[in-house]
Design a protein around this motif. Structure first.
Motif, PDB file in Angstrom:
ATOM      1  N   GLU A  95     -57.410 -63.305   3.586  1.00 27.02           N
ATOM      2  CA  GLU A  95     -56.740 -62.880   2.344  1.00 27.02           C
ATOM      3  C   GLU A  95     -55.571 -61.941   2.660  1.00 27.02           C
ATOM      4  N   HIS A  98     -52.561 -63.797   4.080  1.00 25.17           N
ATOM      5  CA  HIS A  98     -51.755 -64.420   3.030  1.00 25.17           C
ATOM      6  C   HIS A  98     -50.843 -63.413   2.336  1.00 25.17           C
ATOM      7  N   ALA A 101     -47.954 -62.619   4.646  1.00 25.01           N
ATOM      8  CA  ALA A 101     -47.029 -63.754   4.736  1.00 25.01           C
ATOM      9  C   ALA A 101     -46.205 -63.879   3.457  1.00 25.01           C
ATOM     10  N   GLU A 102     -46.867 -63.711   2.336  1.00 21.93           N
ATOM     11  CA  GLU A 102     -46.177 -63.926   1.057  1.00 21.93           C
ATOM     12  C   GLU A 102     -45.136 -62.848   0.779  1.00 21.93           C
ATOM     13  N   ALA A 104     -43.441 -61.188   2.840  1.00 22.89           N
ATOM     14  CA  ALA A 104     -42.284 -61.317   3.736  1.00 22.89           C
ATOM     15  C   ALA A 104     -41.320 -62.400   3.260  1.00 22.89           C
ATOM     16  N   SER A 148     -45.795 -64.277  13.386  1.00 20.56           N
ATOM     17  CA  SER A 148     -45.891 -63.801  12.008  1.00 20.56           C
ATOM     18  C   SER A 148     -47.054 -64.482  11.302  1.00 20.56           C
ATOM     19  N   GLY A 150     -46.957 -66.088   8.693  1.00 22.60           N
ATOM     20  CA  GLY A 150     -46.566 -67.398   8.189  1.00 22.60           C
ATOM     21  C   GLY A 150     -47.030 -68.531   9.097  1.00 22.60           C
ATOM     22  N   THR A 151     -47.045 -68.286  10.396  1.00 24.60           N
ATOM     23  CA  THR A 151     -47.527 -69.305  11.339  1.00 24.60           C
ATOM     24  C   THR A 151     -48.980 -69.643  11.053  1.00 24.60           C
ATOM     25  N   VAL A 153     -50.699 -69.175   8.343  1.00 28.37           N
ATOM     26  CA  VAL A 153     -50.852 -69.844   7.046  1.00 28.37           C
ATOM     27  C   VAL A 153     -50.458 -71.317   7.153  1.00 28.37           C
ATOM     28  N   THR A 154     -49.307 -71.583   7.753  1.00 24.40           N
ATOM     29  CA  THR A 154     -48.798 -72.961   7.803  1.00 24.40           C
ATOM     30  C   THR A 154     -49.703 -73.848   8.653  1.00 24.40           C
TER      31      THR A 154
END
Lengths: 187, 188
Positions: A95, A98, A101-102, A104, A148, A150-151, A153-154
């Motif tokens: 959590e 996320h 990531a969001e 940023a 990051s 984001g990696t 998450v993706t």
């Protein structure tokens, strides 16, 4: 404001909000509940963080700097290791990963999208100072992007990878970026 | 812009209009209800949380403003991503919504994006005998470098425009594809 400049009260607020995000998600947490968890008055939360966006950005920065802190790398070629470890930490606190990531990705009113950039630039300039400007930028951009939340998450969302495979794929990609400059080291 | 055919779409169309003048965070359900001419309750029924609204808005924007050109070969893939990054540059507020939506905790069982499947199919053709682990690592890297997140990070964190972002993307693709063992590549 850097993390070191936070007051005790501010830290208590951010830590309380981070806990609550893990318990109920970032959408459903009221200032009242945060205040109760931090053991302070609701108006104190408002005085420090007038809007929910202020609160969320400060919390994301605090999470990144404390719970997801990197061990300091002394070489640009250590970055894949740091990336691997970071992915494992994100996986343990999904959590919060996320949220980091969001925030940023919010554009002009978001958190810094590449907080480790200056450090990467110092390492690269010390070890591989002969790169031209475009090459240097491409290496820094690619490594910042890979190191990051984001990696995580993706790779999880788009490919359904588990903790081990995410860490492997992210570190592998960082090695691929570094392969292009391995023969350029000067010392 | 096409005529919205249903309430859910009408809400997204109005949210997209509001997004031209303010941030997503500043679009309240109240203002959105007024704009559409329906009750706030109706919006909550369609989009129970702001995360639901963000995810749906991002999908709708992607379909209406950023359609992905189909691609089969690696050079088509590069061209398609370039076109998309340039489109992001002309509508940054929309592109940030896409980057943000792809980072949130999924609200529903989300399917992988079309581009993910297209990249995997492209690799199957370009390198048919690649082992599973390498293919997954290469596909995941290509996917991540072609994302709205990459565009958003380079635009906000590095202050780059679409031309420079396309250049950084090409270099990243080169580094990843350089790891493809020659023996796995399809005969030209």
């Amino acid at each position: 404001m850097t993390i070191a400049e936070l007051s005790g009260t501010q830290e208590a607020i951010l830590a309380a909000y981070a806990e609550l995000i893990e318990e109920v998600g970032s959408d459903d947490v009221s200032y009242r509940v945060i205040a109760r968890r931090a053991g302070i008055a609701e108006r104190t939360v408002f005085r420090n963080y007038p809007t929910r966006v202020d609160l969320l950005l400060a919390t994301a920065a605090w999470i990144e700097a404390t719970l997801f802190a990197r061990e300091e790398s002394h070489s640009i070629f250590d970055i894949p290791l740091a990336v691997r470890e970071a992915m494992q930490r994100y996986d343990a606190r999904p959590e919060l990963a996320h949220v980091v990531a969001e925030t940023a990705m919010r554009g002009v009113s978001g958190a810094a999208p590449s907080p480790g950039r200056a450090h990467l630039e110092r390492l690269l300039d010390a070890e591989v100072p002969t790169l031209d400007a475009a090459q240097r930028r491409a290496v820094i951009a690619a490594l910042s992007h890979l190191d990051s939340a984001g990696t995580w998450v993706t790779f999880r969302r788009e490919f359904g990878l588990d903790r081990r495979d995410i860490a492997d794929a992210a570190a592998w990609a960082a090695e691929a970026v570094l392969d292009t400059i391995r023969d350029r080291v000067t010392r | 812009m096409e005529e919205p055919v249903d309430t859910a779409t009408a809400i997204l169309a109005s949210a997209a209009v509001l997004l031209r003048e303010r941030m997503f965070d500043d679009i309240s359900y109240r203002a959105l209800a007024d704009e559409v001419g329906i009750s706030e309750r109706t919006i909550y029924r369609q989009y129970p949380t702001r995360a639901h609204l963000l995810a749906a808005l991002s999908n709708w924007i992607e379909q209406t403003s950023f359609p992905l050109p189909p691609f089969v070969t690696v050079s088509d893939f590069r061209a398609a991503v370039h076109e998309r990054f340039r489109a992001f540059d002309t509508l940054p507020a929309y592109a940030y919504v896409g980057a943000r939506a792809s980072a949130i905790s999924p609200t529903l069982d989300t399917e992988p994006a079309y581009i993910t499947r297209a990249i995997e199919a492209m690799l199957d053709v370009a390198a048919p005998t690649l082992n599973r682990r390498d293919r997954r690592r290469i596909a995941a890297s290509l996917r991540y470098f072609s994302s709205a997140m990459f565009w958003a990070r380079l635009r906000t964190g590095f202050d780059l425009d679409a031309g420079d972002i396309c250049d950084a993307f090409d270099r990243a693709v080169d580094t990843v594809l350089a790891k493809l063992p020659d023996a796995t590549r399809a005969e030209p």
